[in-house]
Motif scaffolding. Structure first.
Motif, PDB file in Angstrom:
ATOM      1  N   LEU A  32       7.525  -0.229   2.646  1.00 29.92           N
ATOM      2  CA  LEU A  32       8.209  -1.144   3.299  1.00 29.92           C
ATOM      3  C   LEU A  32       9.220  -1.798   2.201  1.00 29.92           C
ATOM      4  CD1 LEU A  32       5.520  -2.705   5.450  1.00 29.92           C
ATOM      5  CD2 LEU A  32       7.099  -0.851   5.989  1.00 29.92           C
ATOM      6  N   SER A  33       9.457  -1.325   1.050  1.00 27.89           N
ATOM      7  CA  SER A  33      10.294  -1.840   0.220  1.00 27.89           C
ATOM      8  C   SER A  33      11.934  -1.330   0.622  1.00 27.89           C
ATOM      9  CB  SER A  33      10.289  -1.423  -1.352  1.00 27.89           C
ATOM     10  OG  SER A  33      10.517   0.068  -1.263  1.00 27.89           O
ATOM     11  N   PRO A  34      12.732  -2.056   0.184  1.00 25.86           N
ATOM     12  CA  PRO A  34      14.394  -1.655   0.413  1.00 25.86           C
ATOM     13  C   PRO A  34      14.429  -0.094   0.550  1.00 25.86           C
ATOM     14  CG  PRO A  34      14.539  -3.657  -0.553  1.00 25.86           C
ATOM     15  CD  PRO A  34      13.053  -3.064  -0.698  1.00 25.86           C
ATOM     16  N   ALA A  35      14.004   0.558  -0.452  1.00 30.06           N
ATOM     17  CA  ALA A  35      14.215   1.924  -0.678  1.00 30.06           C
ATOM     18  C   ALA A  35      13.552   2.822   0.337  1.00 30.06           C
ATOM     19  CB  ALA A  35      13.710   2.516  -2.012  1.00 30.06           C
ATOM     20  N   ALA A  36      12.256   2.385   0.564  1.00 31.00           N
ATOM     21  CA  ALA A  36      11.282   2.834   1.698  1.00 31.00           C
ATOM     22  C   ALA A  36      12.098   2.657   2.942  1.00 31.00           C
ATOM     23  CB  ALA A  36      10.048   2.375   1.577  1.00 31.00           C
ATOM     24  N   LEU A  37      12.663   1.482   3.221  1.00 37.05           N
ATOM     25  CA  LEU A  37      13.526   1.438   4.737  1.00 37.05           C
ATOM     26  C   LEU A  37      14.711   2.283   4.907  1.00 37.05           C
ATOM     27  CD1 LEU A  37      13.201  -2.434   4.985  1.00 37.05           C
ATOM     28  CD2 LEU A  37      11.713  -0.564   5.905  1.00 37.05           C
ATOM     29  N   GLU A  38      15.428   2.516   3.604  1.00 33.86           N
ATOM     30  CA  GLU A  38      16.464   3.588   3.551  1.00 33.86           C
ATOM     31  C   GLU A  38      16.137   5.036   3.877  1.00 33.86           C
ATOM     32  OE1 GLU A  38      19.789   3.055   0.260  1.00 33.86           O
ATOM     33  OE2 GLU A  38      17.997   2.258  -0.713  1.00 33.86           O
ATOM     34  N   THR A 155       2.520  -7.855  -5.527  1.00 35.85           N
ATOM     35  CA  THR A 155       2.372  -8.679  -7.005  1.00 35.85           C
ATOM     36  C   THR A 155       3.215 -10.070  -6.776  1.00 35.85           C
ATOM     37  OG1 THR A 155       4.133  -7.337  -7.837  1.00 35.85           O
ATOM     38  CG2 THR A 155       2.002  -6.626  -8.354  1.00 35.85           C
ATOM     39  N   GLU A 156       4.020  -9.908  -5.739  1.00 36.10           N
ATOM     40  CA  GLU A 156       5.255 -11.116  -5.776  1.00 36.10           C
ATOM     41  C   GLU A 156       4.519 -12.218  -4.700  1.00 36.10           C
ATOM     42  OE1 GLU A 156       9.311  -9.965  -6.230  1.00 36.10           O
ATOM     43  OE2 GLU A 156       7.892  -9.383  -7.970  1.00 36.10           O
ATOM     44  N   GLY A 157       3.306 -11.809  -4.070  1.00 37.52           N
ATOM     45  CA  GLY A 157       2.933 -12.870  -3.173  1.00 37.52           C
ATOM     46  C   GLY A 157       3.139 -12.435  -1.664  1.00 37.52           C
ATOM     47  N   VAL A 158       4.174 -11.577  -1.619  1.00 38.97           N
ATOM     48  CA  VAL A 158       4.394 -11.100  -0.162  1.00 38.97           C
ATOM     49  C   VAL A 158       3.413 -10.297   0.567  1.00 38.97           C
ATOM     50  CG1 VAL A 158       6.211  -9.592   1.258  1.00 38.97           C
ATOM     51  CG2 VAL A 158       6.813 -10.792  -0.977  1.00 38.97           C
ATOM     52  N   THR A 159       2.983 -10.843   1.776  1.00 39.93           N
ATOM     53  CA  THR A 159       1.943 -10.040   2.575  1.00 39.93           C
ATOM     54  C   THR A 159       2.232  -9.182   3.186  1.00 39.93           C
ATOM     55  OG1 THR A 159       2.290 -11.350   4.487  1.00 39.93           O
ATOM     56  CG2 THR A 159       0.623 -12.353   3.022  1.00 39.93           C
ATOM     57  N   PHE A 160       1.463  -8.036   3.591  1.00 49.55           N
ATOM     58  CA  PHE A 160       1.792  -6.904   4.498  1.00 49.55           C
ATOM     59  C   PHE A 160       2.401  -7.281   5.619  1.00 49.55           C
ATOM     60  CE2 PHE A 160       0.796  -3.394   7.291  1.00 49.55           C
ATOM     61  CZ  PHE A 160       1.329  -2.310   6.765  1.00 49.55           C
ATOM     62  N   ALA A 163       5.942  -8.321   5.115  1.00 49.19           N
ATOM     63  CA  ALA A 163       7.079  -7.076   4.879  1.00 49.19           C
ATOM     64  C   ALA A 163       7.057  -6.283   6.409  1.00 49.19           C
ATOM     65  CB  ALA A 163       6.461  -6.150   3.761  1.00 49.19           C
ATOM     66  N   LEU A 164       5.821  -6.199   6.879  1.00 51.00           N
ATOM     67  CA  LEU A 164       5.914  -5.557   8.307  1.00 51.00           C
ATOM     68  C   LEU A 164       7.012  -6.223   9.412  1.00 51.00           C
ATOM     69  CD1 LEU A 164       4.197  -3.137   9.547  1.00 51.00           C
ATOM     70  CD2 LEU A 164       2.620  -4.687  10.279  1.00 51.00           C
ATOM     71  N   ALA A 166       9.302  -8.101   8.683  1.00 51.12           N
ATOM     72  CA  ALA A 166      10.713  -8.106   8.118  1.00 51.12           C
ATOM     73  C   ALA A 166      11.280  -6.612   8.303  1.00 51.12           C
ATOM     74  CB  ALA A 166      10.930  -8.317   6.701  1.00 51.12           C
ATOM     75  N   SER A 167      10.609  -5.631   8.219  1.00 58.51           N
ATOM     76  CA  SER A 167      10.912  -3.971   8.241  1.00 58.51           C
ATOM     77  C   SER A 167      11.828  -3.634   9.238  1.00 58.51           C
ATOM     78  CB  SER A 167       9.718  -3.360   8.105  1.00 58.51           C
ATOM     79  OG  SER A 167       9.095  -3.134   9.428  1.00 58.51           O
ATOM     80  N   GLY A 168      11.549  -4.244  10.486  1.00 61.21           N
ATOM     81  CA  GLY A 168      12.388  -3.614  11.514  1.00 61.21           C
ATOM     82  C   GLY A 168      11.536  -2.445  12.369  1.00 61.21           C
ATOM     83  N   TYR A 169      10.344  -2.259  11.791  1.00 66.75           N
ATOM     84  CA  TYR A 169       9.880  -0.809  12.117  1.00 66.75           C
ATOM     85  C   TYR A 169       8.610  -1.318  12.914  1.00 66.75           C
ATOM     86  CZ  TYR A 169      13.433   2.085   9.954  1.00 66.75           C
ATOM     87  OH  TYR A 169      14.336   2.608   9.722  1.00 66.75           O
ATOM     88  N   MET A 170       8.232  -2.571  13.141  1.00 66.78           N
ATOM     89  CA  MET A 170       6.848  -2.932  13.843  1.00 66.78           C
ATOM     90  C   MET A 170       6.964  -2.759  15.325  1.00 66.78           C
ATOM     91  SD  MET A 170       4.531  -6.378  13.087  1.00 66.78           S
ATOM     92  CE  MET A 170       5.105  -7.111  14.385  1.00 66.78           C
ATOM     93  N   GLY A 171       6.316  -2.045  15.800  1.00 66.27           N
ATOM     94  CA  GLY A 171       6.487  -1.634  17.269  1.00 66.27           C
ATOM     95  C   GLY A 171       5.322  -2.007  18.095  1.00 66.27           C
ATOM     96  N   LYS A 172       4.808  -1.248  19.089  1.00 67.57           N
ATOM     97  CA  LYS A 172       3.654  -1.899  19.997  1.00 67.57           C
ATOM     98  C   LYS A 172       2.516  -1.335  19.721  1.00 67.57           C
ATOM     99  CE  LYS A 172       6.681  -3.077  24.053  1.00 67.57           C
ATOM    100  NZ  LYS A 172       7.064  -2.529  25.308  1.00 67.57           N
ATOM    101  N   ILE A 173       1.552  -1.944  19.725  1.00 70.17           N
ATOM    102  CA  ILE A 173       0.044  -1.273  19.544  1.00 70.17           C
ATOM    103  C   ILE A 173      -0.334  -0.120  20.616  1.00 70.17           C
ATOM    104  CG2 ILE A 173      -1.352  -3.120  21.030  1.00 70.17           C
ATOM    105  CD1 ILE A 173      -3.298  -3.081  18.645  1.00 70.17           C
ATOM    106  N   GLU A 174       0.429  -0.319  21.664  1.00 73.47           N
ATOM    107  CA  GLU A 174       0.286   0.802  22.721  1.00 73.47           C
ATOM    108  C   GLU A 174       0.755   2.190  21.996  1.00 73.47           C
ATOM    109  OE1 GLU A 174       1.041  -2.290  23.267  1.00 73.47           O
ATOM    110  OE2 GLU A 174       2.298  -1.897  25.020  1.00 73.47           O
TER     111      GLU A 174
END
Lengths: 406, 406
Positions: A32-38, A155-160, A163-164, A166-174
């Motif tokens: 979920l880093s910028p590189a991973a989102l690219e 390591t920067e204190g950001v929680t998963f 990040a999730l 902010a990613s724009g890729y979090m969808g529905k549990i279904e």
């Protein structure tokens, strides 16, 4: 015989190697880093261009699907797109890109298929930014508690969770993978070991994932001055550890030759050249596909005396995992298809863990291994020749179509 | 027979244990720290009360002198007053306090003596705040370059020069110990090992300081995944190190039983439980009074193969020191005097270094050891029973007077 396209596959590998490029032959593409989102963006763009429908679930796992001719559960291919820090261009991503190439071949060649065909990206397989590894396949198969995972911090204190969201890729549990919607998973991966290359094998037919145990040993002696303590008075915890490591090697070497075991971590206290160590710890990691061999390892551990070289010896299990066996029908397809292409094969168990080992609890699953040059992985030197990648993609294509037909 | 005073000695030990008191039975009295300056102040106050003349040299070594009846070089006693972090109440300071008690006995009992008698405090013996150890005895005997020493910094970035100038104890270079002004040094010290206590010996008759060598060994293998690399492909640097430590134990144990050797420090890289270590380093410290035995150790080191368990093996000398022999006439005095008091004795070589080992290059020198309970030193548990401290003081008194008479 129908095959994937070498130039297209090369283009995919080259393109994706830009996302997180370290400039030294590898990538740093933490989950979920910028590189991973690219990389995710490029993946979705290419899938859409092939007319695939894209869904994401609540763990940001991406499912890109070509519709099937019938109303059936989908057949999945894929792996993960994240890497460790200063990792390589093959671990994980090759399973995604060969999946994409298989989908592109099916679409462009207009190959008939009854089932929908899905290429999947599992989120955070490496656990390099957010522990643990195989987080999202673990959550959707009930191995990990989602709330605990959401709280995992980098390591920067950001929680998963942050990040999730902010990613724009979090969808529905279904949208999660489940047995009603999905029929199978075939994950192609690099071997991460030297066996296939060394034995000149094209395709590793993966029967499962080795069971493993990880123990930590502690030796307690007495810290004394190196210059004042005659040898006979000493309780040297490092020497006790050395004796025990030698014992483990001597005894474990008598077991099955497929057993791998490693004393990877050692620490001495106070770790000063003029002081006899009073505490020494080391780890033992042991892996084998046969639980009986793992039991033999345990018996060898249990036979360590309570006192070694006048030091107290103790040990505790850090963790373990049982052997996972993949779906034998699919394992046979992989072997048969590789042989039909004229590729050499070897049946083997994976040492490292993969998302597939969780998914196999829910739906029929198998894996395909391709060789890793010199066995390197999780480093910038990680490499698999294009020819081998293509062979893997061809076997993947044929196996998906076999599953579709049966 | 003339003896020192037990209550007075107890008072000295108790009083000085306050300077740097950790509240847990020990002291932290780093060189030239506030705690160390308090100890110096108390020392000077007590010396002045006895009518002693106090001088300091350019390294802040303190020389407190009772005049002699004749114009002769002085006879010195003493040691150091600094400690390691969380050290004990005996290492170093006991040599100063028994010296002070001997001086007090001579003054209060009005014992005739031809030579001036000096109690010395050497600055920064431990090297725990400013490296190296034995700094000031080293500078005045030409072992260390003064400018380099002045630049030595503590962990806060304070230089030894700054601490020296701020201490109020920096004196003239002309006040340094030299053979024209000083006839002898007798340093009483705790053994720092378990031998005297274990063998129920009162007085260690110190013949010298053991020669020592310190080597660092490096093993270079190949980092590979613990789960993917069959045993036969491995280059496990930790296993190579383990084999070599065992070899060293096996071979060194065949040498003289007075040899002490220690593998105190070990490190593995990357030190991860799932990775085969590619670099492992460990140290070997070996000490013996006979240079021939040290040569035998070197031969054993040289016989290590260049390749151990497929890993490259190399080693280099970190440092060494030759055996130091104390002035035999004084050594004999110590033994004779202890026996006259009815104390049991054992001739021995010191394992650790002491200021006396540098001073002996310039003027005749010897040492007296008293037992260390359970061999503890450089820790808060460091302890020598008062009875033993007194026995040491008595032997020191008689030895100083013997030197005065001969």
């Amino acid at each position: 015989m129908l095959t994937c396209n070498k130039e297209r596959l090369q283009d995919k590998i080259t393109t994706f190697s830009k996302f997180g490029d370290t400039g030294k032959g590898g990538i740093t593409r933490l989950s979920l880093s910028p590189a991973a989102l690219e990389a995710r963006e490029e993946f979705c763009k290419r899938c859409k261009a092939l007319g695939m429908e894209i869904k994401t679930d609540d763990m940001a796992n991406i499912y890109a699907t070509i519709p099937g001719e019938e109303k059936l559960p989908a057949i999945m291919m894929g792996s993960h797109a994240d890497s460790v820090k200063q990792g390589g261009n093959y671990d994980g991503i090759l399973g995604v890109l060969t999946g994409l190439e298989v989908a592109e071949t099916i679409v462009t060649e207009k190959i008939a298929h009854k089932h929908p065909i899905t290429v999947v990206i599992w989120t955070n397989e490496e656990g390099a930014r957010f522990e643990p590894a195989m987080m999202s396949s673990g959550v959707i198969t009930g191995k990990f508690d989602k709330d605990v995972m959401l709280a995992s911090k980098d390591t920067e204190g950001v929680t998963f969770k942050e990040a999730l969201e902010a990613s724009g890729y979090m969808g529905k549990i279904e949208n999660r993978m489940n047995p009603e919607k999905y029929r199978a998973l075939v994950e192609l991966h690099v071997e991460q070991g030297p066996v296939l290359e060394d034995e000149k094998i094209d395709i590793g037919v993966v029967e499962g994932v080795c069971g493993m145990i990880n123990y930590e040993f502690t030796f307690t002696g007495q810290a004394d001055h190196a210059g004042t303590t005659p040898m006979k008075y000493r309780k040297d915890a490092l020497y006790a550890a050395v004796k025990t490591i030698q014992y483990l090697h001597d005894e474990l070497d008598k077991l099955d030759s497929k057993l791998v075991y490693t004393t990877g971590k050692i620490s001495a206290h106070p770790n000063i050249h003029t002081v006899i160590p009073d505490y020494v710890k080391f780890t033992l990691d042991a892996r084998h596909q046969d639980p009986e061999v793992i039991n033999q390892v345990l018996e060898i551990i249990k036979a360590i005396p309570k006192v070694v070289e006048k030091c107290e010896a103790s040990y505790e299990k850090a963790w373990s995992r049982n052997t996972v066996h993949f779906y034998s029908e699919f394992v046979d397809y992989v072997e048969k298809n590789a042989k039909e292409f004229g590729y050499s094969t070897k049946r083997m168990y994976s040492g490292p863990g993969h998302d597939a080992q969780f998914i196999t609890d829910i739906i029929p699953t198998t894996m395909i291994f391709v060789p890793s040059e010199k066995g390197h992985s999780h480093c910038e030197k990680e490499f698999t020749p294009l020819e081998n990648c293509l062979k893997g993609a061809n076997v993947l294509l044929k196996t998906i179509l076999d599953i579709d037909n049966n």
